[in-house]
Scaffold this motif. Structure first.
Motif, PDB file in Angstrom:
ATOM      1  N   PHE A 172       9.932  69.564 -19.189  1.00  0.00           N
ATOM      2  CA  PHE A 172      10.374  69.344 -20.327  1.00  0.00           C
ATOM      3  C   PHE A 172      10.119  70.374 -21.550  1.00  0.00           C
ATOM      4  N   LEU A 173      11.186  70.684 -22.115  1.00  0.00           N
ATOM      5  CA  LEU A 173      11.317  71.663 -23.146  1.00  0.00           C
ATOM      6  C   LEU A 173      11.554  71.028 -24.418  1.00  0.00           C
ATOM      7  N   LYS A 174      10.822  71.086 -25.580  1.00  0.00           N
ATOM      8  CA  LYS A 174      11.237  70.364 -26.763  1.00  0.00           C
ATOM      9  C   LYS A 174      11.740  71.653 -27.636  1.00  0.00           C
ATOM     10  N   VAL A 175      12.847  71.850 -28.219  1.00  0.00           N
ATOM     11  CA  VAL A 175      13.298  72.773 -29.080  1.00  0.00           C
ATOM     12  C   VAL A 175      13.984  72.307 -30.302  1.00  0.00           C
ATOM     13  N   GLN A 176      14.046  73.363 -31.304  1.00  0.00           N
ATOM     14  CA  GLN A 176      14.540  73.283 -32.425  1.00  0.00           C
ATOM     15  C   GLN A 176      16.118  73.747 -32.411  1.00  0.00           C
ATOM     16  N   PHE A 177      16.390  74.738 -31.490  1.00  0.00           N
ATOM     17  CA  PHE A 177      17.653  75.375 -31.528  1.00  0.00           C
ATOM     18  C   PHE A 177      18.324  75.117 -30.181  1.00  0.00           C
ATOM     19  N   GLU A 178      18.783  74.123 -30.082  1.00  0.00           N
ATOM     20  CA  GLU A 178      19.282  73.545 -28.624  1.00  0.00           C
ATOM     21  C   GLU A 178      20.628  74.581 -28.145  1.00  0.00           C
ATOM     22  N   ARG A 188      20.474  78.001 -28.402  1.00  0.00           N
ATOM     23  CA  ARG A 188      19.908  78.939 -28.179  1.00  0.00           C
ATOM     24  C   ARG A 188      19.159  78.769 -26.924  1.00  0.00           C
ATOM     25  N   MET A 189      18.634  77.731 -26.643  1.00  0.00           N
ATOM     26  CA  MET A 189      18.006  77.333 -25.324  1.00  0.00           C
ATOM     27  C   MET A 189      18.904  77.377 -24.399  1.00  0.00           C
ATOM     28  N   GLU A 190      20.272  76.591 -24.477  1.00  0.00           N
ATOM     29  CA  GLU A 190      21.120  76.579 -23.578  1.00  0.00           C
ATOM     30  C   GLU A 190      21.579  78.018 -23.116  1.00  0.00           C
ATOM     31  N   ASN A 191      21.552  78.938 -23.965  1.00  0.00           N
ATOM     32  CA  ASN A 191      22.110  80.139 -23.552  1.00  0.00           C
ATOM     33  C   ASN A 191      21.137  80.830 -22.754  1.00  0.00           C
ATOM     34  N   ALA A 192      20.073  80.522 -23.169  1.00  0.00           N
ATOM     35  CA  ALA A 192      18.757  81.220 -22.442  1.00  0.00           C
ATOM     36  C   ALA A 192      18.988  80.749 -20.857  1.00  0.00           C
ATOM     37  N   LYS A 218      15.984  67.871 -27.907  1.00  0.00           N
ATOM     38  CA  LYS A 218      16.262  68.415 -29.203  1.00  0.00           C
ATOM     39  C   LYS A 218      15.473  67.794 -30.330  1.00  0.00           C
ATOM     40  N   ASP A 219      14.950  68.699 -30.977  1.00  0.00           N
ATOM     41  CA  ASP A 219      13.683  68.030 -32.279  1.00  0.00           C
ATOM     42  C   ASP A 219      13.862  69.346 -33.397  1.00  0.00           C
ATOM     43  N   ASP A 220      14.556  68.877 -34.293  1.00  0.00           N
ATOM     44  CA  ASP A 220      14.790  69.984 -35.365  1.00  0.00           C
ATOM     45  C   ASP A 220      13.902  69.525 -36.726  1.00  0.00           C
ATOM     46  N   THR A 221      13.276  68.765 -36.657  1.00  0.00           N
ATOM     47  CA  THR A 221      12.426  68.308 -37.871  1.00  0.00           C
ATOM     48  C   THR A 221      10.746  68.261 -37.720  1.00  0.00           C
ATOM     49  N   PRO A 234      11.693  81.448 -28.705  1.00  0.00           N
ATOM     50  CA  PRO A 234      10.481  81.436 -29.622  1.00  0.00           C
ATOM     51  C   PRO A 234       9.480  80.578 -29.069  1.00  0.00           C
ATOM     52  N   ASN A 235       8.207  81.071 -28.666  1.00  0.00           N
ATOM     53  CA  ASN A 235       7.079  80.365 -28.650  1.00  0.00           C
ATOM     54  C   ASN A 235       7.136  79.636 -26.999  1.00  0.00           C
ATOM     55  N   ILE A 236       7.980  80.099 -26.047  1.00  0.00           N
ATOM     56  CA  ILE A 236       8.137  79.744 -24.897  1.00  0.00           C
ATOM     57  C   ILE A 236       8.094  80.780 -23.829  1.00  0.00           C
ATOM     58  N   LEU A 237       7.199  80.719 -22.903  1.00  0.00           N
ATOM     59  CA  LEU A 237       7.279  82.005 -22.046  1.00  0.00           C
ATOM     60  C   LEU A 237       7.551  81.350 -20.526  1.00  0.00           C
ATOM     61  N   PHE A 238       8.415  82.137 -20.017  1.00  0.00           N
ATOM     62  CA  PHE A 238       9.026  81.742 -18.512  1.00  0.00           C
ATOM     63  C   PHE A 238       8.335  82.942 -17.691  1.00  0.00           C
ATOM     64  N   GLU A 239       8.057  82.494 -16.379  1.00  0.00           N
ATOM     65  CA  GLU A 239       7.770  83.402 -15.444  1.00  0.00           C
ATOM     66  C   GLU A 239       8.870  83.164 -14.347  1.00  0.00           C
TER      67      GLU A 239
END
Length: 333
Positions: free
Chosen positions: A165-171, A173-177, A211-214, A270-275
């Motif tokens: 599970f990833l919680k993100v402000q900018f949905e 941007r994460m979809e693009n990643a 999505k969590d932008d609050t 931002p704030n999320i590291l992938f390996e």
């Protein structure tokens, strides 16, 4: 830009704990996962790196922990790897886990449904957030195997990692990643959750984005996740992704040999590291046989000359299990 073949699924998740000894007890006695390596953080020799997995430490089954000295508690929020999940064979096994977690007074929620799968949320003593997914309606990449000598009956045992599970402000941007860079595919959405899959798909090859932008930004610490690793077949597959990142102008760690697997690290959000991690060579090595995995402090070759120093930095605790007999626990009452 040439596309590369997709990841096979989730390789491992690395989190932070307030106590190496307490997380060992929790994973061994409550979750019934096997400690397959008692290691040191290769970038911080004062920190344990504990690897919990299935019976043989197969790729896709591995939850690992650092116990950073002086770490503060994880602060929940957005822009975070917010929850790790595990897999069990069917809905009946999930009901067993309701009873097991209640018996061990582990904080949990009621069983719910996510994308057609039954799911049980719970947390550990550090408030690390977990879920257990039932594989009953699952199609996709296979799971691992039970820890046969552990305390959980084989038919109910955790066999691997489920969706991350990833919680993100900018949905977007994460979809693009995930889609345009990491080659995953967007499958479907429900409420404020979106399901992405890779490879054969299924519980072992899924990412769920909320999505969590609050909320404020999450802050890393014990009880939170450090990074999630995705599964590549071999160094050739790893190199192909590293080349892709470089061609896209994306900063990454470059190739790193972790001895038990090969890796590349990247931050695409931002704030999320992938390996990215290779499936092998694995945890059964020149220092430990299958029978005694995780029972002593083992070190990769480049650190073995520093063993005496490292042992002074890490508080000893007993992880010998080959001389013990765990009774399989049933909760039929």
């Amino acid at each position: 830009m040439n596309e590369v073949k997709q990841f096979k699924g989730i390789h491992h998740v690395t989190a932070i704990t307030s106590s190496a000894e307490k997380i060992y007890t929790f994973y061994t006695e409550v979750l019934g996962l096997r400690l397959v390596k008692k290691n040191v953080n290769q970038d911080d020799l004062s920190t344990y790196h504990l690897f919990f997995a299935d019976d043989r430490g197969n790729a896709g089954t591995d939850m690992t922990f650092f116990d950073f000295n002086g770490s503060a508690a994880h602060q929940k929020g957005t822009n975070d790897i917010s929850r790790t999940s595990f897999r069990v064979s069917n809905d009946e096994a999930l009901k067993y886990w309701e009873k097991r977690l209640a018996y061990y007074t582990v904080k949990k929620d009621k069983i719910l449904t996510h994308f057609g799968k039954q799911v049980l949320y719970f947390e550990d003593f550090d408030k690390q957030q977990y879920a257990i997914f039932s594989d009953e309606n699952n199609k996709g990449i296979g799971s691992g195997e039970p820890w046969y000598k552990g305390p959980v009956p084989n038919e109910y045992a955790i066999t691997g990692l489920g969706p991350i599970f990833l919680k993100v402000q900018f949905e977007e941007r994460m979809e693009n990643a995930l889609v345009n860079v990491m080659q995953m595919r967007k499958v479907t959405s429900e409420h404020n959750f979106t399901l992405y899959e890779m490879g054969e798909g299924g519980n072992g090859a899924s990412v769920i984005v909320e999505k969590d932008d609050t909320s404020p930004n999450a802050r890393q610490g014990y009880g939170g996740v450090h990074h999630v690793a995705f599964r590549v077949e071999d160094k050739e597959h790893l190199d192909a992704f590293e080349n892709r990142f470089n061609q896209l102008g994306l900063t990454n760690s470059g190739y790193i040999d972790r001895f038990y697997f090969k890796a590349v690290y990247i931050r695409l959000y931002p704030n999320i590291l992938f390996e990215l991690s290779t499936e092998g060579p694995g945890f059964i090595d020149d220092q430990e046989s299958y029978e005694v995995l995780g029972e002593t402090l083992t070190l990769p070759p480049h650190l073995r000359s520093k063993r005496e120093y490292i042992e002074t930095q890490l508080p000893h605790f007993d992880t010998v299990r080959s001389t013990k007999n765990f009774e399989k626990e049933y909760f039929n009452q």
